[in-house]
Scaffold this active site. Structure first.
Site, PDB file in Angstrom:
ATOM      1  N   GLY A  50      42.232 -22.843 -31.035  1.00  0.00           N
ATOM      2  CA  GLY A  50      41.639 -21.594 -30.579  1.00  0.00           C
ATOM      3  C   GLY A  50      41.400 -21.616 -29.083  1.00  0.00           C
ATOM      4  O   GLY A  50      41.349 -22.680 -28.449  1.00  0.00           O
ATOM      5  N   CYS A  51      41.236 -20.436 -28.504  1.00  0.00           N
ATOM      6  CA  CYS A  51      41.113 -20.330 -27.045  1.00  0.00           C
ATOM      7  C   CYS A  51      39.803 -20.921 -26.535  1.00  0.00           C
ATOM      8  O   CYS A  51      39.803 -21.768 -25.628  1.00  0.00           O
ATOM      9  CB  CYS A  51      41.284 -18.881 -26.604  1.00  0.00           C
ATOM     10  SG  CYS A  51      40.218 -17.691 -27.448  1.00  0.00           S
ATOM     11  N   PHE A  52      38.656 -20.497 -27.092  1.00  0.00           N
ATOM     12  CA  PHE A  52      37.381 -21.095 -26.694  1.00  0.00           C
ATOM     13  C   PHE A  52      37.395 -22.596 -26.972  1.00  0.00           C
ATOM     14  O   PHE A  52      36.929 -23.401 -26.159  1.00  0.00           O
ATOM     15  CB  PHE A  52      36.224 -20.459 -27.465  1.00  0.00           C
ATOM     16  CG  PHE A  52      35.589 -19.282 -26.794  1.00  0.00           C
ATOM     17  CD1 PHE A  52      35.210 -19.323 -25.458  1.00  0.00           C
ATOM     18  CD2 PHE A  52      35.312 -18.120 -27.512  1.00  0.00           C
ATOM     19  CE1 PHE A  52      34.597 -18.234 -24.851  1.00  0.00           C
ATOM     20  CE2 PHE A  52      34.700 -17.025 -26.912  1.00  0.00           C
ATOM     21  CZ  PHE A  52      34.341 -17.084 -25.572  1.00  0.00           C
ATOM     22  N   ALA A  53      37.913 -22.978 -28.136  1.00  0.00           N
ATOM     23  CA  ALA A  53      37.937 -24.392 -28.512  1.00  0.00           C
ATOM     24  C   ALA A  53      38.724 -25.211 -27.498  1.00  0.00           C
ATOM     25  O   ALA A  53      38.310 -26.300 -27.104  1.00  0.00           O
ATOM     26  CB  ALA A  53      38.525 -24.555 -29.905  1.00  0.00           C
ATOM     27  N   CYS A 101      39.341 -24.575 -24.251  1.00  0.00           N
ATOM     28  CA  CYS A 101      38.634 -24.662 -22.980  1.00  0.00           C
ATOM     29  C   CYS A 101      37.450 -25.616 -23.048  1.00  0.00           C
ATOM     30  O   CYS A 101      37.253 -26.470 -22.159  1.00  0.00           O
ATOM     31  CB  CYS A 101      38.174 -23.266 -22.550  1.00  0.00           C
ATOM     32  SG  CYS A 101      37.471 -23.196 -20.889  1.00  0.00           S
TER      33      CYS A 101
END
Length: 322
Positions: free
Chosen positions: A131-134, A136
């Site tokens: 995932g994107c947040f994960a 980063c």
């Protein structure tokens, strides 16, 4: 050439993936599936591709004709698709949804964060793209985990652009609401926290600490900017050396000595990380483009690893100077 199929190609991630693959020297798009757009040109939906392709969306699924298929579905649809459609054994799968990211799965997916799983990805048949947040937040915390520094609860704040919510309009993506605005959502309950914990446990060997994550909606289109606070008595020089060593062989993740900002990564597949120390508090800053390193850029990076070609192929994208 790597022959490619794309499922669910009408959304933001589908459009960005098509853009990357049309310019990838080792890739050939065989089909882009979208039942709701079948027969329409890709440019009818992804107008930024005018002049780049004459391909049309199809409702067909000629899976036997490709080497790899990208799932650009909404969350939950990838598992349902595999239950209903047999995929030939020779076809590799890269799934951009969250369906197979956690734990060992009966479907054989490998968690696709190259910075810690490159060798496993290289030998995989199926990859669950992070995932994107994960992505980063993990890239900010993983070197600290490798140094066994995460013994206390971690405070995380991160802000994402509106493309992170997908292409379908909603109350919190409407321009007049989002512009000049800021809001919190899914505080402490965001679905990416288990991914983050899973990778930190993999690297550190244990994780008793809580990851207290507060996500924000930003009034910009793309990018994620995150701060992570870890309590530790380790000195900054040792920490910085550990971060640089952790990422010394990473193609796209870089430790930066100076404070970082979002424009340095938007429209690239880069992740940038920076550390500061305030007493016993280690402040880590990390940033990525949510659609690229946080989604399809990392997916293409994983494809390159799967097929044994240089990891950076087709991904040397430049950030704007302004």
């Amino acid at each position: 050439m790597i022959k490619i199929g794309i499922l669910g190609g009408a959304g933001y991630t589908g459009g960005e993936l098509i853009r990357l693959l049309l310019n990838h020297p080792e890739a050939e798009i065989s089909f882009v599936n979208s039942e709701s757009n079948a027969g329409n040109r890709l440019t009818d939906v992804h107008e930024g591709l005018y002049g780049d392709t004459e391909l049309r969306f199809t409702a067909e699924l000629p899976l036997e004709d490709v080497d790899v298929v990208f799932f650009c579905f909404g969350h939950g649809k990838s598992r349902a698709f595999l239950e209903e459609h047999p995929v030939p054994d020779h076809v590799r799968i890269i799934d951009l949804a969250q369906d197979f990211r956690l734990g060992p799965t009966s479907e054989g997916f490998v968690y696709g964060l190259p910075e810690i799983n490159r060798d496993r990805i290289a030998h995989a048949r199926r990859v669950a793209n992070p995932g994107c947040f994960a992505t980063c937040i993990q890239l900010g915390l993983l070197p600290a985990a490798a140094m066994h520094l995460i013994d206390h609860d971690v405070s995380v704040n991160a802000i994402t652009g509106s493309t992170g919510a997908g292409q379908k309009p909603g109350a919190t993506t409407h321009f007049s609401w989002r512009s000049g605005n800021l809001s919190i959502y899914k505080a402490f309950t965001h679905q990416h926290v288990p991914e983050i914990r899973q990778s930190l446990m993999q690297v550190q060997g244990h994780l008793e600490a809580s990851i207290d994550f507060i996500p924000y909606r930003g009034d910009f289109a793309r990018g994620i900017f995150a701060t992570e606070v870890v309590r530790t008595d380790a000195d900054l020089e040792t920490i910085v050396n550990g971060y640089k060593a952790f990422y010394k062989d990473s193609a796209f993740t870089h430790y930066v000595d100076q404070p970082i900002d979002l424009k340095q990564v938007v429209n690239t597949n880069k992740a940038l990380v920076h550390c500061d120390k305030f007493g016993d508090r280690l402040l880590i800053t990390s940033c990525i483009d949510n659609l690229l390193k946080g989604a399809v850029g990392q997916a293409v990076q994983n494809m390159n690893i799967l097929f044994g070609i240089p990891e950076t192929t087709g991904l040397r994208l430049k950030a704007s100077a302004f």
